[in-house]
Design an enzyme around this catalytic site. Structure first.
Site, PDB file in Angstrom:
ATOM      1  N   ALA A 109      29.643  45.569  29.768  1.00 56.93           N
ATOM      2  CA  ALA A 109      29.804  46.585  30.808  1.00 56.93           C
ATOM      3  C   ALA A 109      29.639  45.947  32.163  1.00 56.93           C
ATOM      4  O   ALA A 109      28.512  45.211  32.298  1.00 56.93           O
ATOM      5  CB  ALA A 109      29.074  47.853  30.869  1.00 56.93           C
ATOM      6  N   GLY A 110      30.423  45.817  33.193  1.00 58.45           N
ATOM      7  CA  GLY A 110      30.026  45.194  34.231  1.00 58.45           C
ATOM      8  C   GLY A 110      31.405  44.921  35.148  1.00 58.45           C
ATOM      9  O   GLY A 110      32.182  45.208  35.018  1.00 58.45           O
ATOM     10  N   LEU A 111      31.178  44.608  36.360  1.00 56.81           N
ATOM     11  CA  LEU A 111      32.196  44.489  37.449  1.00 56.81           C
ATOM     12  C   LEU A 111      32.642  42.901  37.416  1.00 56.81           C
ATOM     13  O   LEU A 111      31.756  42.388  37.195  1.00 56.81           O
ATOM     14  CB  LEU A 111      31.859  45.048  38.853  1.00 56.81           C
ATOM     15  N   ASP A 165      26.436  55.311  32.544  1.00 57.23           N
ATOM     16  CA  ASP A 165      26.455  53.912  33.147  1.00 57.23           C
ATOM     17  C   ASP A 165      25.232  53.299  32.685  1.00 57.23           C
ATOM     18  O   ASP A 165      24.158  53.964  32.862  1.00 57.23           O
ATOM     19  CB  ASP A 165      26.115  54.324  34.529  1.00 57.23           C
ATOM     20  N   ASP A 171      38.753  28.449  44.217  1.00 60.98           N
ATOM     21  CA  ASP A 171      39.382  27.977  42.653  1.00 60.98           C
ATOM     22  C   ASP A 171      39.143  26.604  42.644  1.00 60.98           C
ATOM     23  O   ASP A 171      39.100  25.853  43.753  1.00 60.98           O
ATOM     24  CB  ASP A 171      40.762  28.239  43.050  1.00 60.98           C
ATOM     25  N   ILE A 207      38.095  43.460  27.109  1.00 59.35           N
ATOM     26  CA  ILE A 207      37.599  42.739  25.950  1.00 59.35           C
ATOM     27  C   ILE A 207      36.775  43.483  25.091  1.00 59.35           C
ATOM     28  O   ILE A 207      36.940  43.363  24.004  1.00 59.35           O
ATOM     29  CB  ILE A 207      36.867  41.463  26.536  1.00 59.35           C
ATOM     30  N   LYS A 213      26.287  36.605  36.458  1.00 54.26           N
ATOM     31  CA  LYS A 213      26.200  36.181  35.130  1.00 54.26           C
ATOM     32  C   LYS A 213      25.133  35.306  34.864  1.00 54.26           C
ATOM     33  O   LYS A 213      24.466  35.456  33.830  1.00 54.26           O
ATOM     34  CB  LYS A 213      27.670  35.561  34.904  1.00 54.26           C
ATOM     35  N   ARG A 227      43.915  29.195  46.769  1.00 56.35           N
ATOM     36  CA  ARG A 227      42.922  30.205  46.693  1.00 56.35           C
ATOM     37  C   ARG A 227      41.533  29.783  47.067  1.00 56.35           C
ATOM     38  O   ARG A 227      40.936  29.093  46.302  1.00 56.35           O
ATOM     39  CB  ARG A 227      43.139  31.122  45.612  1.00 56.35           C
ATOM     40  N   TYR A 233      29.692  37.264  41.975  1.00 56.19           N
ATOM     41  CA  TYR A 233      30.018  37.645  40.520  1.00 56.19           C
ATOM     42  C   TYR A 233      29.371  36.644  39.468  1.00 56.19           C
ATOM     43  O   TYR A 233      28.821  37.046  38.593  1.00 56.19           O
ATOM     44  CB  TYR A 233      31.603  37.834  40.397  1.00 56.19           C
ATOM     45  N   SER A 261      30.317  33.839  31.369  1.00 58.56           N
ATOM     46  CA  SER A 261      31.581  33.417  31.880  1.00 58.56           C
ATOM     47  C   SER A 261      31.353  31.809  31.922  1.00 58.56           C
ATOM     48  O   SER A 261      30.431  31.392  32.717  1.00 58.56           O
ATOM     49  CB  SER A 261      32.028  34.041  32.946  1.00 58.56           C
ATOM     50  N   TYR A 265      39.836  23.385  34.732  1.00 57.20           N
ATOM     51  CA  TYR A 265      38.847  23.438  33.698  1.00 57.20           C
ATOM     52  C   TYR A 265      39.110  23.919  32.322  1.00 57.20           C
ATOM     53  O   TYR A 265      40.046  24.847  32.344  1.00 57.20           O
ATOM     54  CB  TYR A 265      37.315  23.979  34.067  1.00 57.20           C
TER      55      TYR A 265
HETATM   56  C1  WQD Z   1      44.048  31.473  36.890  1.00 55.34           C
HETATM   57  C2  WQD Z   1      44.998  30.578  37.685  1.00 55.34           C
HETATM   58  C3  WQD Z   1      44.763  30.542  40.045  1.00 55.34           C
HETATM   59  C4  WQD Z   1      46.686  34.638  40.406  1.00 55.34           C
HETATM   60  C5  WQD Z   1      38.651  34.081  37.323  1.00 55.34           C
HETATM   61  C6  WQD Z   1      37.241  33.999  37.683  1.00 55.34           C
HETATM   62  C7  WQD Z   1      36.335  34.108  36.561  1.00 55.34           C
HETATM   63  C8  WQD Z   1      36.850  35.102  35.421  1.00 55.34           C
HETATM   64  C9  WQD Z   1      38.345  35.145  35.364  1.00 55.34           C
HETATM   65  C10 WQD Z   1      36.488  37.327  34.930  1.00 55.34           C
HETATM   66  C11 WQD Z   1      44.290  29.916  39.055  1.00 55.34           C
HETATM   67  C12 WQD Z   1      46.007  31.018  39.679  1.00 55.34           C
HETATM   68  C13 WQD Z   1      46.049  33.598  39.746  1.00 55.34           C
HETATM   69  C14 WQD Z   1      47.848  34.561  40.897  1.00 55.34           C
HETATM   70  C15 WQD Z   1      47.849  32.342  40.852  1.00 55.34           C
HETATM   71  N1  WQD Z   1      36.259  36.274  35.468  1.00 55.34           N
HETATM   72  N2  WQD Z   1      46.566  32.157  40.066  1.00 55.34           N
HETATM   73  N3  WQD Z   1      48.546  33.176  41.222  1.00 55.34           N
HETATM   74  O1  WQD Z   1      40.476  32.352  38.735  1.00 55.34           O
HETATM   75  O2  WQD Z   1      40.207  31.255  36.409  1.00 55.34           O
HETATM   76  O3  WQD Z   1      39.023  32.920  36.886  1.00 55.34           O
HETATM   77  O4  WQD Z   1      38.952  35.247  36.476  1.00 55.34           O
HETATM   78  O5  WQD Z   1      36.163  38.186  34.680  1.00 55.34           O
HETATM   79  O6  WQD Z   1      35.009  33.971  36.743  1.00 55.34           O
HETATM   80  O7  WQD Z   1      36.825  33.107  38.692  1.00 55.34           O
HETATM   81  O8  WQD Z   1      41.408  33.357  36.582  1.00 55.34           O
HETATM   82  O9  WQD Z   1      43.703  34.562  36.248  1.00 55.34           O
HETATM   83  O10 WQD Z   1      42.434  34.601  38.619  1.00 55.34           O
HETATM   84  O11 WQD Z   1      43.740  32.332  37.953  1.00 55.34           O
HETATM   85  O12 WQD Z   1      48.395  31.184  40.989  1.00 55.34           O
HETATM   86  O13 WQD Z   1      48.275  35.619  41.657  1.00 55.34           O
HETATM   87  O14 WQD Z   1      46.024  31.119  37.962  1.00 55.34           O
HETATM   88  O15 WQD Z   1      44.822  29.908  41.151  1.00 55.34           O
HETATM   89  O16 WQD Z   1      44.578  28.609  38.814  1.00 55.34           O
HETATM   90  P1  WQD Z   1      40.330  32.359  37.191  1.00 55.34           P
HETATM   91  P2  WQD Z   1      42.729  33.991  37.280  1.00 55.34           P
END
Ligand code: WQD
Length: 329
Positions: A81-83, A58, A292, A12, A152, A289, A148, A124, A296
């Protein structure tokens, strides 16, 4: 403005640097390249048409931050910057707090000390936790489901309390939804180390044949097709949101959702990718997963009202640009 962009070589951050240069601002990038590449900086300069100043270091290190502020006349900070890996944060919470929270403390303190009045923070939608949709900025925040997310939320609080204590300090908290896509040039984009956790980079690697098939996590959610629903936003729209935030900064703390305002399911995203790019994405259903949420998306009306910003690029553009970047790697 001369803007310090921490994590400016990241996904980003790099798109935001290009947008800053295009808007006529100067850029100082601070990056330790822990999850980004040096050649991204040259690409930013090529796309933005001007050079940037690079400081390799860093921002969770006190001396690095002190020198950044002593050696550069900074007008504003955008702190990326961040993990950002949720599972990694569960395994290594202290590393996440050190990187993501300590950096915020050091940067905010340096701003106060040097009279830097503008601070934009990369937050986030995870801070909403399990809440009603669409997410609105005034909602009561729920405990995040991962370290994580907690980093935030903690950074948001630190900045809000600092702004309340320091007249003239303008903090803007930007809560991102799911950024995907890439610059249309294909020169910068999302290229995570190792096997991607996030959906879009996983899809592009399957399309390229680097991974065999996509696992769709859950097909029994209470959503129209049973798969998870998210608010995907083109990274160039997101980048432009930062320029608007910086230019509308005012003392105190402002909070904005940066999302498209609509939800798209995993299968809808796969379908759009296949249709637009003419590539098949083999997939199989897998268990949900852990951690999850079913669905939203943002209420993004405050950003439109107060910043004059809204997401312009649709899902077709997002999947086209993501694929264009992957093919260019
Ligand atoms: C999106 C959708 C998964 C991978 C996470 C963090 C959030 C933010 C972004 C960032 C979900 C599905 C995913 C896969 C799948 N942080 N999926 N197969 O979970 O909304 O957000 O990343 O820096 O804080 O929680 O994003 O892209 O991982 O998943 O089916 O191999 O895709 O279950 O519905 P998420 P995502």
């Amino acid at each position: 403005m001369n803007v310090l962009v921490t994590g400016g070589a990241g996904y980003i951050g790099s798109h935001t640097c290009v947008a800053l240069l295009e808007a006529g601002h100067s850029v100082v990038i601070a990056d330790n390249f822990s999850n980004s590449r040096r050649d991204t900086v040259e690409r930013i300069e090529r796309l933005g048409g001007r050079s940037v100043k690079l400081v390799e270091g860093d921002v969770a290190d006190e001396r690095t931050v002190r020198e950044l502020f002593e050696q550069n006349a900074i007008d504003g900070v955008i702190h990326f910057a961040g993990l950002k890996s949720v599972p990694e944060s569960v395994a290594q919470p202290l590393r996440y707090y050190r990187n993501n929270v300590f950096s915020t403390v050091l940067l905010a303190a340096a701003c106060i000390e040097h009279g830097v009045g503008k601070f934009v923070f990369s937050s986030s939608a995870t801070v909403y936790g399990s809440n009603d949709v669409p997410y609105r900025e005034e909602m009561e925040l729920r405990t995040p489901t991962s370290p994580y997310g907690s980093t935030k939320l903690a950074s948001e609080r630190i900045l809000t309390e600092t702004a309340a204590s320091a007249p003239g300090f303008a903090v803007t908290l930007l809560r991102y939804f799911n950024p995907i896509g890439a610059h249309p040039s294909g020169l910068i984009g999302d290229d995570p180390n190792g096997v991607p956790n996030n959906l879009m980079p996983y899809i592009t690697r399957v399309a390229r044949g680097k991974l065999e098939k996509l696992k769709v996590y859950g097909n029994d959610y209470p959503t129209p097709d049973g798969t998870g629903v998210r608010d995907y936003i083109h990274v160039c729209d997101l980048a432009e949101g930062h320029i608007a935030a910086l230019e509308h900064a005012r003392p105190g703390t402002q909070v904005y959702n940066l999302g498209s305002g609509s939800g798209v399911s995993v299968l809808e995203l796969v379908e759009a990718f296949e249709r637009v790019n003419g590539v098949k994405i083999p997939y199989e259903f897998a268990p949900r997963r852990p951690g999850d949420l079913p669905a939203y998306y943002a209420d993004a009306s405050r950003a439109e009202r107060e910043l004059g910003w809204s997401a312009k690029r649709g899902v077709d553009e997002m999947v086209r640009d993501a694929w264009n970047f992957e093919r260019n790697l």
